[in-house]
Design an enzyme around this catalytic site. Structure first.
Site, mmCIF file in Angstrom:
data_model
loop_
_atom_site.group_PDB
_atom_site.id
_atom_site.type_symbol
_atom_site.label_atom_id
_atom_site.label_comp_id
_atom_site.label_asym_id
_atom_site.label_seq_id
_atom_site.Cartn_x
_atom_site.Cartn_y
_atom_site.Cartn_z
ATOM 1 N N TRP A 177 -4.483 -8.414 -11.822
ATOM 2 C CA TRP A 177 -4.336 -7.952 -10.435
ATOM 3 C C TRP A 177 -5.469 -8.509 -9.572
ATOM 4 C CZ3 TRP A 177 -0.865 -6.016 -7.298
ATOM 5 C CH2 TRP A 177 0.194 -5.235 -7.778
ATOM 6 N N GLU A 205 -4.914 -5.288 -15.275
ATOM 7 C CA GLU A 205 -5.765 -4.956 -14.129
ATOM 8 C C GLU A 205 -6.670 -6.126 -13.758
ATOM 9 O OE1 GLU A 205 -5.619 -2.130 -12.195
ATOM 10 O OE2 GLU A 205 -3.786 -1.905 -13.383
ATOM 11 N N ASN A 209 -9.713 4.411 -9.244
ATOM 12 C CA ASN A 209 -8.619 3.630 -8.686
ATOM 13 C C ASN A 209 -7.425 4.486 -8.269
ATOM 14 O OD1 ASN A 209 -7.451 0.945 -8.076
ATOM 15 N ND2 ASN A 209 -5.962 1.549 -9.621
ATOM 16 N N TRP A 227 -4.353 0.885 8.552
ATOM 17 C CA TRP A 227 -4.988 0.588 7.272
ATOM 18 C C TRP A 227 -6.290 -0.179 7.435
ATOM 19 C CZ3 TRP A 227 -5.871 -4.507 6.081
ATOM 20 C CH2 TRP A 227 -5.103 -5.475 6.743
ATOM 21 N N TRP A 234 -5.425 -1.932 0.006
ATOM 22 C CA TRP A 234 -5.091 -1.198 1.226
ATOM 23 C C TRP A 234 -3.722 -1.600 1.762
ATOM 24 C CZ3 TRP A 234 -6.499 2.962 3.865
ATOM 25 C CH2 TRP A 234 -7.674 3.598 3.472
ATOM 26 N N TRP A 276 0.345 2.345 15.084
ATOM 27 C CA TRP A 276 -0.472 3.345 14.401
ATOM 28 C C TRP A 276 -1.004 4.363 15.404
ATOM 29 C CZ3 TRP A 276 -0.067 3.005 9.291
ATOM 30 C CH2 TRP A 276 0.201 1.763 8.722
#
Length: 479
Positions: free
Chosen positions: A276, A273, A339, A357, A380, A304
């Site tokens: 990441w 993590e 998360n 988004w 996102w 969208w």
């Protein structure tokens, strides 16, 4: 002749294992410290009760006290950093300003302007890697290009890691070179900065270096169970260190070193993590256009839905899907979101409601205590299937099954959606299926006391698949 330096604290609010502070102390005879409440940042915030300003203010107070106890102290300025830093450097007569790298586009531009102004005065700008283990071009593919997929990046990151990369900077050996502010002035209050105090204690978010150490000490006792518990928001499974990482009240080298040396599935999963986080920092540095555009340019053509009422319901936690609503209410009330819930909430906005988004990313940016541009943008775009290493567009989270899997008894839902507190576990994930007679017995009316679902998930899924099929890159067809 005495060499003097100024250390500019930013997202590194600690006096230990600090790259810029170490180098300044080692290379100079006298070192001053400064923190700027930057008006370019503060004045752009939509709320005068922003929790992050309170968190930063508390951290600055603790850092100032720690530096004063060692013969120094913070010069605290309320103003525009781009103008104030060169002016302060001139008043102090320092030879150089030291700071740690920042990787966000606006910060890069700000630092370049400061460096240019200092150069015009004949002063040096020196900055150092501090908030990550590997940065910029340090982890590249064999072809010399940035990674676009996480797993090979993680493997390369781990293969490159040596003890030197996680070794702490021995700041304490040189602290005698700290100097106090020329004029003793207190840190301005939140009121003086134009912000109202928020009760961070109510958020269960300890602040400053001491808060970071308290949380890390607690997590060290639980790290072995991290892999098993991290996806369950009602369980105490994660580290809760994200805000401290964001503002540097903990050292990434100490955290990564502990996880690497401790070993085991829990520590290895947590270290992944942390990797990441660096992956997204690397992506942002190489591709700053992702702030406003899809990582995969073809997907900027996605159409969208413009649905203000749907977006407002999502923001308020009134979608009729309890796990989504509980997640959004947790965010609004505390500035924190687990998360797993971030993934569920983001998937729901983009895949169920069909909303861009970027709108969700901006809302999270306003609300999250731990808001970090790189991680927020990357997360996102992952959920929206527009980013690097993204969730495949044809895999869409079902909010009901996610709820059943990760909050089976509804403990988290009941905490943040008290309207459903008495609903039996077998109905709490989809309360609209609760028979009317049982609703009446509980004094609950779906559609009145708690909203009915604003979309049908199956129908929304079909619309999303159709939306992506129009622009999905070749080779990314759904099975």
């Amino acid at each position: 002749m005495e060499r003097k330096a100024l250390v500019w604290f930013r997202r590194d609010l600690r006096h230990f294992d600090h790259a810029a502070l170490y180098h300044a102390l080692r290379d100079n005879d006298a070192v001053y410290a400064v923190f700027v409440f930057d008006r370019d940042i503060l004045d752009a915030l939509p709320s005068r009760t922003d929790r992050r300003v309170g968190f930063i203010h508390a951290a600055v107070l603790e850092l100032d006290a720690a530096l004063r106890a060692r013969g120094g102290g913070l010069i605290v300025i309320d103003g525009r950093a781009e103008a104030e830093l060169p002016a302060l450097a001139a008043r102090l007569g320092v030879d150089a300003v030291y700071a740690n790298h920042d990787y966000e586009p606006q910060a890069i531009a700000r630092d370049a302007a400061v460096a240019e102004a200092l150069a015009a005065q004949g002063r040096a700008w020196r900055s150092f890697k501090d908030q990550v283990i590997f940065e910029r071009d340090e982890i590249l593919t064999q072809a010399g290009t940035p990674y676009g997929v996480f797993t090979p990046y993680r493997c390369a990151w781990l293969a490159a890691l040596t003890p030197d990369h996680v070794a702490s900077f021995p700041v304490a050996e040189h602290l005698a070179r700290l100097r106090p502010p020329p004029v003793a002035t207190p840190v301005p209050s939140l009121d003086a900065l134009g912000f109202s105090a928020c009760n961070l204690a109510d958020l269960e978010l300890p602040t400053g270096m001491s808060g970071g150490e308290t949380l890390f000490a607690d997590f060290r006792d639980r790290i072995d169970a991290y892999r098993q518990l991290r996806d369950f928001p009602a369980r105490k499974g994660v580290s809760y260190l994200s805000a401290h990482l964001r503002f540097g009240t903990v050292s990434i080298r100490q955290l990564a070193s502990y996880a690497w040396c401790h070993g085991g599935q829990g520590a290895e999963t947590w270290l992944a993590e942390l990797i990441w986080r660096e992956f997204y920092q690397m992506v942002l540095w190489h591709r700053p256009e992702v702030v406003a555009h899809c990582y995969r340019p073809a997907l900027d053509a996605l159409q969208w839905d413009d649905w203000p009422e749907g977006f407002a319901a999502w923001c308020a936690g009134r979608t009729g899907y309890p796990i989504v609503d509980a997640a959004m209410r947790q965010l609004n009330q505390t500035g924190y979101m687990h998360n797993r819930l971030r993934m569920i909430a983001a998937s729901f906005l983009t895949k169920d409601l069909g909303i861009d988004w970027r709108r969700g990313e901006r809302y999270f940016a306003q609300q999250l205590n731990d808001y970090d541009l790189a991680a927020n943008n990357g997360g996102w775009q992952w959920a929206a299937s527009t980013g690097c290493d993204a969730q495949p567009w044809f895999r869409i989270f079902n909010p009901v099954t996610q709820s059943q899997k990760f909050d089976a008894e509804g403990r988290f839902i009941r905490r943040y959606v008290p309207e459903l507190a008495a609903v039996p576990a077998r109905f709490i994930h989809a309360p609209w299926t609760l028979p009317p007679v049982e609703q009446a017995a509980l004094g609950l009316r779906i559609g009145a006391d708690y909203p009915a679902p604003i979309v049908d998930h199956a129908a929304a899924r079909a619309r999303t698949l159709a939306r992506f099929r129009v622009v999905a890159p070749a080779g990314a067809d759904a099975p």
